[in-house]
Scaffold this active site. Structure first.
Site, PDB file in Angstrom:
ATOM      1  N   SER A  40      -4.435   8.689  -9.127  1.00  0.00           N
ATOM      2  CA  SER A  40      -5.013   9.830  -8.591  1.00  0.00           C
ATOM      3  C   SER A  40      -4.150  11.046  -8.454  1.00  0.00           C
ATOM      4  O   SER A  40      -3.197  10.952  -8.129  1.00  0.00           O
ATOM      5  CB  SER A  40      -5.979   9.446  -7.152  1.00  0.00           C
ATOM      6  OG  SER A  40      -5.207   9.659  -6.081  1.00  0.00           O
ATOM      7  N   GLY A  75       0.795  -1.236   0.126  1.00  0.00           N
ATOM      8  CA  GLY A  75       0.136  -0.084  -0.020  1.00  0.00           C
ATOM      9  C   GLY A  75       0.799   1.085  -0.184  1.00  0.00           C
ATOM     10  O   GLY A  75       2.023   1.313  -0.437  1.00  0.00           O
ATOM     11  N   CYS A 100      -8.994   6.897 -16.315  1.00  0.00           N
ATOM     12  CA  CYS A 100      -8.687   8.206 -16.275  1.00  0.00           C
ATOM     13  C   CYS A 100      -9.082   8.976 -17.516  1.00  0.00           C
ATOM     14  O   CYS A 100      -9.379  10.306 -17.393  1.00  0.00           O
ATOM     15  CB  CYS A 100      -7.225   8.654 -16.060  1.00  0.00           C
ATOM     16  SG  CYS A 100      -6.084   7.977 -17.077  1.00  0.00           S
ATOM     17  N   GLU A 117       0.730  10.635 -14.278  1.00  0.00           N
ATOM     18  CA  GLU A 117      -0.332  10.457 -15.444  1.00  0.00           C
ATOM     19  C   GLU A 117      -1.386  10.355 -14.370  1.00  0.00           C
ATOM     20  O   GLU A 117      -1.466   9.277 -13.598  1.00  0.00           O
ATOM     21  CB  GLU A 117      -0.054   9.302 -16.214  1.00  0.00           C
ATOM     22  CG  GLU A 117      -1.120   9.310 -17.446  1.00  0.00           C
ATOM     23  CD  GLU A 117      -2.519   8.942 -17.050  1.00  0.00           C
ATOM     24  OE1 GLU A 117      -3.377   9.950 -16.734  1.00  0.00           O
ATOM     25  OE2 GLU A 117      -2.766   7.779 -16.897  1.00  0.00           O
ATOM     26  N   LEU A 118      -2.217  11.495 -14.213  1.00  0.00           N
ATOM     27  CA  LEU A 118      -3.122  11.536 -13.198  1.00  0.00           C
ATOM     28  C   LEU A 118      -4.458  11.662 -13.660  1.00  0.00           C
ATOM     29  O   LEU A 118      -4.948  10.887 -14.479  1.00  0.00           O
ATOM     30  CB  LEU A 118      -2.985  12.681 -12.293  1.00  0.00           C
ATOM     31  CG  LEU A 118      -1.455  13.062 -11.916  1.00  0.00           C
ATOM     32  CD1 LEU A 118      -1.166  14.245 -10.927  1.00  0.00           C
ATOM     33  CD2 LEU A 118      -0.923  11.744 -10.855  1.00  0.00           C
ATOM     34  N   GLY A 119      -5.429  12.011 -12.726  1.00  0.00           N
ATOM     35  CA  GLY A 119      -7.048  12.091 -13.119  1.00  0.00           C
ATOM     36  C   GLY A 119      -7.338  12.958 -14.253  1.00  0.00           C
ATOM     37  O   GLY A 119      -6.549  13.600 -15.012  1.00  0.00           O
ATOM     38  N   GLU A 157     -14.057  14.119 -10.384  1.00  0.00           N
ATOM     39  CA  GLU A 157     -13.720  12.872 -11.166  1.00  0.00           C
ATOM     40  C   GLU A 157     -14.577  11.686 -10.665  1.00  0.00           C
ATOM     41  O   GLU A 157     -14.341  11.484  -9.644  1.00  0.00           O
ATOM     42  CB  GLU A 157     -12.244  12.398 -11.402  1.00  0.00           C
ATOM     43  CG  GLU A 157     -12.040  11.323 -12.178  1.00  0.00           C
ATOM     44  CD  GLU A 157     -10.427  11.081 -12.090  1.00  0.00           C
ATOM     45  OE1 GLU A 157     -10.133  10.539 -13.218  1.00  0.00           O
ATOM     46  OE2 GLU A 157      -9.975  11.227 -11.292  1.00  0.00           O
ATOM     47  N   PHE A 187     -15.395   8.366 -11.840  1.00  0.00           N
ATOM     48  CA  PHE A 187     -14.578   7.107 -11.695  1.00  0.00           C
ATOM     49  C   PHE A 187     -15.714   5.874 -11.797  1.00  0.00           C
ATOM     50  O   PHE A 187     -15.341   4.893 -11.001  1.00  0.00           O
ATOM     51  CB  PHE A 187     -13.480   6.858 -10.569  1.00  0.00           C
ATOM     52  CG  PHE A 187     -12.289   6.371 -11.346  1.00  0.00           C
ATOM     53  CD1 PHE A 187     -11.413   7.271 -12.274  1.00  0.00           C
ATOM     54  CD2 PHE A 187     -11.472   5.261 -11.372  1.00  0.00           C
ATOM     55  CE1 PHE A 187     -10.266   6.821 -12.953  1.00  0.00           C
ATOM     56  CE2 PHE A 187     -10.435   4.723 -11.868  1.00  0.00           C
ATOM     57  CZ  PHE A 187      -9.782   5.648 -12.755  1.00  0.00           C
TER      58      PHE A 187
END
Length: 487
Positions: free
Chosen positions: A238, A217, A293, A259-261, A387, A389
């Site tokens: 995220s 995690g 995403c 590389e995000l949301g 966002e 998802f």
């Protein structure tokens, strides 16, 4: 933990409860159970890498990586070619793991396999590009050269929504360009995004110690980012988690690719083919339960065609069968977790309480959330601002193109978009006004290609790109050398 089912590949006896770090070995962080979202049944048990495990892996990767960087390009290409063959050979087993572990339908598994193969094949070509330049010397008769060298050890943190693809998207170019790697798969998909990747490269003959797979995690991820041997981190996930990755990496002055949301729009102009646009909108919002995403989080539709568009979109939403993704004909499987299902439910319920109207879906059963279409959406509602998802399509009408641009750009995100019009020049001119890193004309918003520079603007990333020749910039650094004479 009792795991259901038997699989012939990879052999569970080898990797159950272990991490991959110079072979399969016990982890100091204990074990992690993997649950199938569709049934709630246990699928697997993997090892959890502790910070101490990560530290040992980083040191070993640095040692093994030096020899790997010194290998010939042909030797590195051969390893990726054999990994390509191994993925093809084991494609049925890989598909089954992706379906059961991530909750996607078999077509989603096939897509990940094909895209993973594409990443391997493109990386092989990437390694054959010229490594540098001959520069004009400052001294007459001298030599001035610049060329790319590996960074050393690359940390890769992959998400759960396309675990095999996103692991391979970073690993394939990083490895073929001479780097070693620490891969941390998401704890929800540690097999598809970790164990399978390790086994593929193991079968391909990648030297021991070049790749380490370290499930866990946030603590494990933080250790990977902070490890002193890691020179660069490639993170997909995220925006919130990306900020933390950037903060920890910044303390070590490491390169970071984020590389995000996204809060992506499908824009339907007044002259669009409404049925085709709605079909693209349905795929963009409902494909893999909207857990991407690049999913469409807004349907921005001209007022002249909005009623026809909604009718077509609702029709398609209601026609999508929901259930166990292994069952024939199922198009919509479960979302990945109770946490994610509750988030989708909260966003929709709050928006409905604020005046949005549900035209399809809107009520979940366990982890199964149906394709949902909302209208009467305003710009204060969570379905507009957050966002999601999840498989939710908010429809927002507009009257003029300036208003459509304003609606689509009203977000801190800037990942991707799609524009629909029967006039490609008109759609292209409109697209130039959108603040996104990627845009697609008369198509879905959710597209990817191994040879394309994938990434976004705003809080969808840090202006980095991965894919195509952009991967050269991400996974190598320049070295400049001069000499007073010829070499």
């Amino acid at each position: 933990m009792t795991v259901t089912g038997e699989r012939t590949w990879p052999s569970a006896a080898e990797w159950t409860g272990r991490i991959y770090s110079e072979g399969w070995r016990a982890a100091e962080g204990g074990t992690l159970g993997v649950i199938e979202p569709a049934t709630g049944e246990p699928l697997a048990e993997v090892g959890v890498a502790s910070p101490a495990d990560v530290a040992r892996a980083g040191a070993r990767a640095a040692r093994a990586g030096a020899a790997w960087a010194a290998a010939t390009v042909s030797e590195r290409i051969d390893v990726l070619s054999r990994a390509d063959r191994a993925l093809r050979e084991h494609s049925e087993a890989v598909r089954e793991w992706i379906v059961q572990e991530s909750g996607g339908v078999p077509a989603k598994g096939d897509y990940e396999i094909a895209a993973g193969l594409g990443q391997l094949q493109h990386a092989i070509g990437l390694a054959s590009l010229p490594p540098g330049e001959v520069l004009t010397p400052q001294v007459p008769g001298g030599t001035s050269l610049a060329w790319r060298v590996p960074l050393g050890v690359v940390g890769v943190i992959a998400p759960w929504n396309a675990p095999l693809l996103f692991a391979m998207r970073a690993l394939a170019p990083a490895l073929v360009l001479g780097n070693a790697a620490l891969l941390k798969p998401d704890p929800l998909t540690p097999v598809s995004g970790g164990v399978l990747v390790a086994r593929l490269f193991q079968e391909a003959g990648l030297p021991d110690g070049v790749l380490h797979v370290l499930p866990g995690g946030a603590e494990t991820g933080r250790a990977v980012v902070a490890d002193r041997h890691v020179a660069m981190v490639s993170f997909t996930g995220s925006t919130e988690a990306g900020r933390e990755v950037a903060r920890v990496a910044g303390e070590g002055l490491k390169r970071v690719s984020l590389e995000l949301g996204g809060k992506n729009s499908i824009v339907v102009l007044s002259d669009a083919d409404v049925e085709a646009a709605a079909a693209a909108g349905a795929v963009s919002s409902f494909g893999y339960q909207g857990q991407a995403c690049v999913a469409a989080g807004r349907h921005v539709v001209h007022a002249d065609v909005v009623e026809a568009y909604i009718e077509a979109l609702v029709r398609q939403a209601k026609a999508l069968p929901i259930g166990d993704p292994r069952a024939d004909g199922v198009a919509i499987g479960p979302v990945i977790s109770e946490r994610q299902a509750a988030r989708i439910e909260r966003i929709v319920d709050e928006s409905v309480a604020g005046g949005a109207r549900v035209l399809a879906g809107g009520t979940r059963k366990g982890l199964f959330y149906p394709p949902t279409v909302l209208d009467r959406v305003d710009r204060t509602m969570p379905v507009f601002t957050e966002e999601i998802f999840g498989p939710v399509a908010p429809v927002i009408p507009f009257h003029g193109e300036d208003q459509a641009v304003e609606i689509a750009n009203d977000t801190a995100y800037g990942l991707t978009a799609a524009v629909h019009s029967r006039s490609v020049p008109r759609a292209t001119a409109f697209a130039q006004r959108l603040r996104t890193g990627m845009i697609h004309i008369n198509d879905v918003s959710a597209k990817d290609a191994a040879n394309a520079p994938f990434g976004g603007m705003g809080v969808s990333g840090n202006a980095s790109r991965i894919g195509g020749t952009a991967s050269l910039e991400q996974f190598t650094q320049w070295r400049w050398m001069t000499a007073p004479g010829s070499l």
